[in-house]
Design a protein around this motif. Structure first.
Motif, PDB file in Angstrom:
ATOM      1  N   ALA A   1      -2.127   1.508  32.371  1.00 49.09           N
ATOM      2  CA  ALA A   1      -1.897   0.681  31.178  1.00 49.09           C
ATOM      3  C   ALA A   1      -1.482   1.568  30.002  1.00 49.09           C
ATOM      4  O   ALA A   1      -0.587   1.209  29.227  1.00 49.09           O
ATOM      5  CB  ALA A   1      -3.161  -0.104  30.841  1.00 49.09           C
ATOM      6  N   ALA A   2      -2.119   2.737  29.878  1.00 51.27           N
ATOM      7  CA  ALA A   2      -1.749   3.664  28.798  1.00 51.27           C
ATOM      8  C   ALA A   2      -0.292   4.104  28.965  1.00 51.27           C
ATOM      9  O   ALA A   2       0.468   4.176  27.993  1.00 51.27           O
ATOM     10  CB  ALA A   2      -2.680   4.878  28.796  1.00 51.27           C
ATOM     11  N   LEU A   3       0.117   4.385  30.198  1.00 52.01           N
ATOM     12  CA  LEU A   3       1.500   4.807  30.454  1.00 52.01           C
ATOM     13  C   LEU A   3       2.474   3.660  30.171  1.00 52.01           C
ATOM     14  O   LEU A   3       3.553   3.883  29.623  1.00 52.01           O
ATOM     15  CB  LEU A   3       1.650   5.297  31.894  1.00 52.01           C
ATOM     16  CG  LEU A   3       0.872   6.581  32.236  1.00 52.01           C
ATOM     17  CD1 LEU A   3       0.915   6.847  33.738  1.00 52.01           C
ATOM     18  CD2 LEU A   3       1.432   7.779  31.463  1.00 52.01           C
TER      19      LEU A   3
ATOM     20  N   ALA B   1      -9.112   6.447  30.035  1.00 51.84           N
ATOM     21  CA  ALA B   1      -8.616   7.152  31.223  1.00 51.84           C
ATOM     22  C   ALA B   1      -9.049   8.619  31.182  1.00 51.84           C
ATOM     23  O   ALA B   1      -9.463   9.182  32.193  1.00 51.84           O
ATOM     24  CB  ALA B   1      -7.093   7.051  31.308  1.00 51.84           C
TER      25      ALA B   1
ATOM     26  N   ASN C   1      -6.837   2.038  33.477  1.00 51.71           N
ATOM     27  CA  ASN C   1      -6.682   2.524  32.106  1.00 51.71           C
ATOM     28  C   ASN C   1      -5.462   3.421  31.954  1.00 51.71           C
ATOM     29  O   ASN C   1      -4.701   3.289  31.002  1.00 51.71           O
ATOM     30  CB  ASN C   1      -7.932   3.312  31.684  1.00 51.71           C
ATOM     31  CG  ASN C   1      -9.085   2.399  31.330  1.00 51.71           C
ATOM     32  OD1 ASN C   1      -8.915   1.422  30.611  1.00 51.71           O
ATOM     33  ND2 ASN C   1     -10.259   2.713  31.838  1.00 51.71           N
ATOM     34  N   LEU C   2      -5.274   4.337  32.922  1.00 54.05           N
ATOM     35  CA  LEU C   2      -4.166   5.283  32.794  1.00 54.05           C
ATOM     36  C   LEU C   2      -2.824   4.579  32.944  1.00 54.05           C
ATOM     37  O   LEU C   2      -1.912   4.796  32.136  1.00 54.05           O
ATOM     38  CB  LEU C   2      -4.310   6.405  33.828  1.00 54.05           C
ATOM     39  CG  LEU C   2      -3.225   7.468  33.776  1.00 54.05           C
ATOM     40  CD1 LEU C   2      -3.186   8.148  32.409  1.00 54.05           C
ATOM     41  CD2 LEU C   2      -3.440   8.504  34.871  1.00 54.05           C
TER      42      LEU C   2
ATOM     43  N   ASN D   1       2.161   1.425  28.000  1.00 59.11           N
ATOM     44  CA  ASN D   1       2.250   1.267  26.547  1.00 59.11           C
ATOM     45  C   ASN D   1       2.886   2.472  25.851  1.00 59.11           C
ATOM     46  O   ASN D   1       3.089   2.454  24.641  1.00 59.11           O
ATOM     47  CB  ASN D   1       0.842   1.071  25.965  1.00 59.11           C
ATOM     48  CG  ASN D   1       0.379  -0.372  26.091  1.00 59.11           C
ATOM     49  OD1 ASN D   1       0.952  -1.255  25.459  1.00 59.11           O
ATOM     50  ND2 ASN D   1      -0.633  -0.607  26.915  1.00 59.11           N
ATOM     51  N   TYR D   2       3.172   3.523  26.637  1.00 60.32           N
ATOM     52  CA  TYR D   2       3.617   4.784  26.046  1.00 60.32           C
ATOM     53  C   TYR D   2       5.042   4.655  25.506  1.00 60.32           C
ATOM     54  O   TYR D   2       5.987   4.417  26.262  1.00 60.32           O
ATOM     55  CB  TYR D   2       3.529   5.871  27.106  1.00 60.32           C
ATOM     56  CG  TYR D   2       3.880   7.231  26.631  1.00 60.32           C
ATOM     57  CD1 TYR D   2       3.108   7.868  25.672  1.00 60.32           C
ATOM     58  CD2 TYR D   2       4.985   7.909  27.137  1.00 60.32           C
ATOM     59  CE1 TYR D   2       3.421   9.133  25.228  1.00 60.32           C
ATOM     60  CE2 TYR D   2       5.310   9.175  26.704  1.00 60.32           C
ATOM     61  CZ  TYR D   2       4.518   9.773  25.752  1.00 60.32           C
ATOM     62  OH  TYR D   2       4.846  11.035  25.313  1.00 60.32           O
TER      63      TYR D   2
ATOM     64  N   ASN E   1      -6.848   2.540  26.120  1.00 57.16           N
ATOM     65  CA  ASN E   1      -6.606   2.799  27.539  1.00 57.16           C
ATOM     66  C   ASN E   1      -6.548   4.282  27.843  1.00 57.16           C
ATOM     67  O   ASN E   1      -7.138   4.751  28.811  1.00 57.16           O
ATOM     68  CB  ASN E   1      -5.283   2.153  27.976  1.00 57.16           C
ATOM     69  CG  ASN E   1      -5.405   0.654  28.166  1.00 57.16           C
ATOM     70  OD1 ASN E   1      -6.354   0.190  28.762  1.00 57.16           O
ATOM     71  ND2 ASN E   1      -4.457  -0.085  27.624  1.00 57.16           N
TER      72      ASN E   1
ATOM     73  N   TYR F   1     -11.599  10.907  33.634  1.00 58.73           N
ATOM     74  CA  TYR F   1     -10.827  11.904  34.379  1.00 58.73           C
ATOM     75  C   TYR F   1     -11.763  12.958  34.979  1.00 58.73           C
ATOM     76  O   TYR F   1     -12.448  13.691  34.258  1.00 58.73           O
ATOM     77  CB  TYR F   1      -9.821  12.535  33.428  1.00 58.73           C
ATOM     78  CG  TYR F   1      -8.899  13.526  34.071  1.00 58.73           C
ATOM     79  CD1 TYR F   1      -7.997  13.127  35.038  1.00 58.73           C
ATOM     80  CD2 TYR F   1      -8.931  14.865  33.717  1.00 58.73           C
ATOM     81  CE1 TYR F   1      -7.154  14.036  35.627  1.00 58.73           C
ATOM     82  CE2 TYR F   1      -8.085  15.782  34.292  1.00 58.73           C
ATOM     83  CZ  TYR F   1      -7.196  15.359  35.255  1.00 58.73           C
ATOM     84  OH  TYR F   1      -6.367  16.266  35.838  1.00 58.73           O
TER      85      TYR F   1
ATOM     86  N   LEU G   1      -4.316  17.131  33.735  1.00 63.51           N
ATOM     87  CA  LEU G   1      -4.586  17.134  32.297  1.00 63.51           C
ATOM     88  C   LEU G   1      -5.574  18.223  31.899  1.00 63.51           C
ATOM     89  O   LEU G   1      -5.638  18.596  30.730  1.00 63.51           O
ATOM     90  CB  LEU G   1      -5.095  15.762  31.870  1.00 63.51           C
ATOM     91  CG  LEU G   1      -4.068  14.639  32.082  1.00 63.51           C
ATOM     92  CD1 LEU G   1      -4.730  13.282  31.988  1.00 63.51           C
ATOM     93  CD2 LEU G   1      -2.934  14.742  31.073  1.00 63.51           C
TER      94      LEU G   1
ATOM     95  N   SER H   1       6.706  12.143  28.530  1.00 62.54           N
ATOM     96  CA  SER H   1       8.077  11.851  28.950  1.00 62.54           C
ATOM     97  C   SER H   1       8.816  13.116  29.379  1.00 62.54           C
ATOM     98  O   SER H   1       9.849  13.032  30.042  1.00 62.54           O
ATOM     99  CB  SER H   1       8.855  11.149  27.837  1.00 62.54           C
ATOM    100  OG  SER H   1       9.346  12.073  26.904  1.00 62.54           O
TER     101      SER H   1
ATOM    102  N   VAL I   1       5.937   6.253  39.304  1.00 59.05           N
ATOM    103  CA  VAL I   1       4.793   6.917  38.682  1.00 59.05           C
ATOM    104  C   VAL I   1       3.539   6.415  39.385  1.00 59.05           C
ATOM    105  O   VAL I   1       3.313   5.202  39.454  1.00 59.05           O
ATOM    106  CB  VAL I   1       4.717   6.592  37.167  1.00 59.05           C
ATOM    107  CG1 VAL I   1       3.481   7.224  36.542  1.00 59.05           C
ATOM    108  CG2 VAL I   1       5.990   7.049  36.453  1.00 59.05           C
TER     109      VAL I   1
ATOM    110  N   GLY J   1       7.073   6.834  24.362  1.00 54.74           N
ATOM    111  CA  GLY J   1       7.982   7.964  24.600  1.00 54.74           C
ATOM    112  C   GLY J   1       8.912   7.790  25.787  1.00 54.74           C
ATOM    113  O   GLY J   1       9.872   8.540  25.934  1.00 54.74           O
ATOM    114  N   PHE J   2       8.643   6.820  26.653  1.00 56.87           N
ATOM    115  CA  PHE J   2       9.519   6.641  27.818  1.00 56.87           C
ATOM    116  C   PHE J   2      10.833   5.955  27.423  1.00 56.87           C
ATOM    117  O   PHE J   2      11.915   6.450  27.708  1.00 56.87           O
ATOM    118  CB  PHE J   2       8.818   5.816  28.905  1.00 56.87           C
ATOM    119  CG  PHE J   2       7.669   6.514  29.566  1.00 56.87           C
ATOM    120  CD1 PHE J   2       7.533   7.896  29.493  1.00 56.87           C
ATOM    121  CD2 PHE J   2       6.714   5.805  30.273  1.00 56.87           C
ATOM    122  CE1 PHE J   2       6.473   8.561  30.102  1.00 56.87           C
ATOM    123  CE2 PHE J   2       5.646   6.450  30.892  1.00 56.87           C
ATOM    124  CZ  PHE J   2       5.531   7.827  30.802  1.00 56.87           C
TER     125      PHE J   2
ATOM    126  N   PHE K   1      -0.046  11.187  38.894  1.00 58.44           N
ATOM    127  CA  PHE K   1      -1.228  11.380  38.044  1.00 58.44           C
ATOM    128  C   PHE K   1      -2.516  11.350  38.867  1.00 58.44           C
ATOM    129  O   PHE K   1      -3.582  11.610  38.329  1.00 58.44           O
ATOM    130  CB  PHE K   1      -1.295  10.286  36.970  1.00 58.44           C
ATOM    131  CG  PHE K   1      -0.340  10.483  35.839  1.00 58.44           C
ATOM    132  CD1 PHE K   1      -0.712  11.200  34.709  1.00 58.44           C
ATOM    133  CD2 PHE K   1       0.944   9.961  35.897  1.00 58.44           C
ATOM    134  CE1 PHE K   1       0.173  11.385  33.672  1.00 58.44           C
ATOM    135  CE2 PHE K   1       1.837  10.157  34.852  1.00 58.44           C
ATOM    136  CZ  PHE K   1       1.451  10.863  33.741  1.00 58.44           C
TER     137      PHE K   1
END
Lengths: 256, 256
Positions: A106-108, B107, A103-104, A110-111, B103, B111, A204, B205, A160, A113-114, A186
């Motif tokens: 995949a979330a990254l 996640a 999940n994490l 899709n992020y 996702n 956590y 987090l 980011s 990552v 901001g990168f 992470f």
């Protein structure tokens, strides 16, 4: 190690304190928002407020970049965006691999901001053979067996790690052996890396702990207010709001 | 708002600078690691190194807690864990709702670092009716229609927003109207909240930008080394490593 990237003289970046480096992305984000609204100039006070940083600290930080603004006019927004992006190395293309596509991961992947900051997701890597070839965020997942080849072929220097804790050190060792020199971790574990490799570890829960501190304070003020000692609204107004933290020195990530 | 939590006098938490508050979770993490290894005492230098903070800053931070250590012995690990946990409010139970179970939300639900710090995932909420009842991390997802009831029934004061950007403000407004006063925002948008509500915004980011800065510096040093000006290994050793950042003032999260 030849990476094919444009190299700049090493001396340029020396002498900028680590805490200033950590604030440059905050300034950049605030400046980008101004730039999108076509604001041509900004005062140190306005920009400091937008970035959540003390304005004297901002002026000191910018002095390391050789940027002093113009009295009565302020800083040129576009030029500062360029200057900070260049200082951070964001005018280059940084291929990044993400290892561990749960999940994490995949979330990254899709992020959004990168990509806007020069980070290109070069590959998604997972140890589960049944994931191989499956597209995530439009990128087919590749098996861990391919890790070394991917790193070398694409000249990847940033990895990552979004694997479970138990797999993270082994993945880290393979990334480093293949040439990765910066790792964003992470996984809930401490990674051991050789000298010359930078690791930043994301926790987090740290942000939630800071929110809990303020919640507790608000609850205490309300209790005092209920008892007639301090009116709750007045108590809230006295409280420094984290919406405008005093200097933005708020780590969610610590050196690993 | 009666939350049923133990209230402490408001004055206790006053006078602790925001930057100190932000470092308390870093100390706590390092101390917890020592405690797990049954280490009874720690010097300010050792603890500062483990937390990635300057030791003079650590001593100053601890003075706000009334904790001065014992000369030649150091700080009592267990007592400091208790003291910092209490100061941060982690000795209480903090029910948290996560809104947006894509996702990233999934996640976050999985956590492990939340539960160990007193944060209990009270509910997972999603706008997609087909998600309702589906278990994620062992918790059945509930529909957004239930949001207000969940917040009120469970006395939730902290909400985590992991929705797409377009939905975040509306979710935020509903959380606040229902009584939430602290929001951790993962959505890539700025949230407007009334006074008295704390928002922290995560930008993943930012950490990559800090790694890019160091990558660029390493590349520059290697280029200089290749040209015979500075041997690459010596250059690396001179470089301050982010593994032991000077003061831990490294924000991945900024006030929103």
């Amino acid at each position: 190690m030849a990476t094919g990237r444009a190299h700049r003289p090493a001396t340029r970046s020396r002498g900028i304190p680590e805490a200033t480096v950590a604030r440059l992305p905050l300034y950049l984000r605030a400046l980008t928002a101004l730039s999108e609204r076509s604001v041509p100039t900004v005062s140190s006070e306005e920009l400091a407020a937008a970035a959540g940083v003390n304005s004297a600290k901002l002026r000191k930080d910018f002095s390391y970049l050789g940027s002093y603004g113009t009295r009565g006019v302020g800083y040129d927004v576009e030029y500062l965006v360029y200057q900070i992006s260049r200082e951070l190395g964001l005018t280059q293309d940084w291929p990044v691999v993400i290892v561990g596509i749960g999940n994490l991961g995949a979330a990254l992947a899709n992020y959004g901001g990168f990509a806007s900051r020069g980070f290109r997701v070069a590959a998604l890597i997972d140890a589960d053979p049944s994931m191989a070839g499956k597209p995530v965020a439009g990128i087919p997942v590749q098996h861990t067996d391919e890790l070394e080849k991917i790193i070398q072929d694409d000249g990847v220097s940033i990895g990552v790690i979004a694997t479970p804790a138990g797999a993270a050190q082994q993945v880290c060792d393979r990334l480093v052996a293949a040439g990765v020199t910066s790792i964003l971790n992470f996984a809930p574990t401490v990674l051991n890396v050789p000298e010359g490799v930078d690791v930043r570890k994301v926790d987090l829960s740290i942000e939630l702990q800071i929110l809990a501190f303020h919640e507790q304070r608000k609850a205490g003020e309300e209790a005092a207010g209920d008892a007639g000692a301090v009116p709750p609204v007045a108590a809230r107004k006295q409280q420094p709001s984290t919406d405008q933290g005093p200097d933005g020195d708020v780590p969610a990530v610590m050196p690993a």
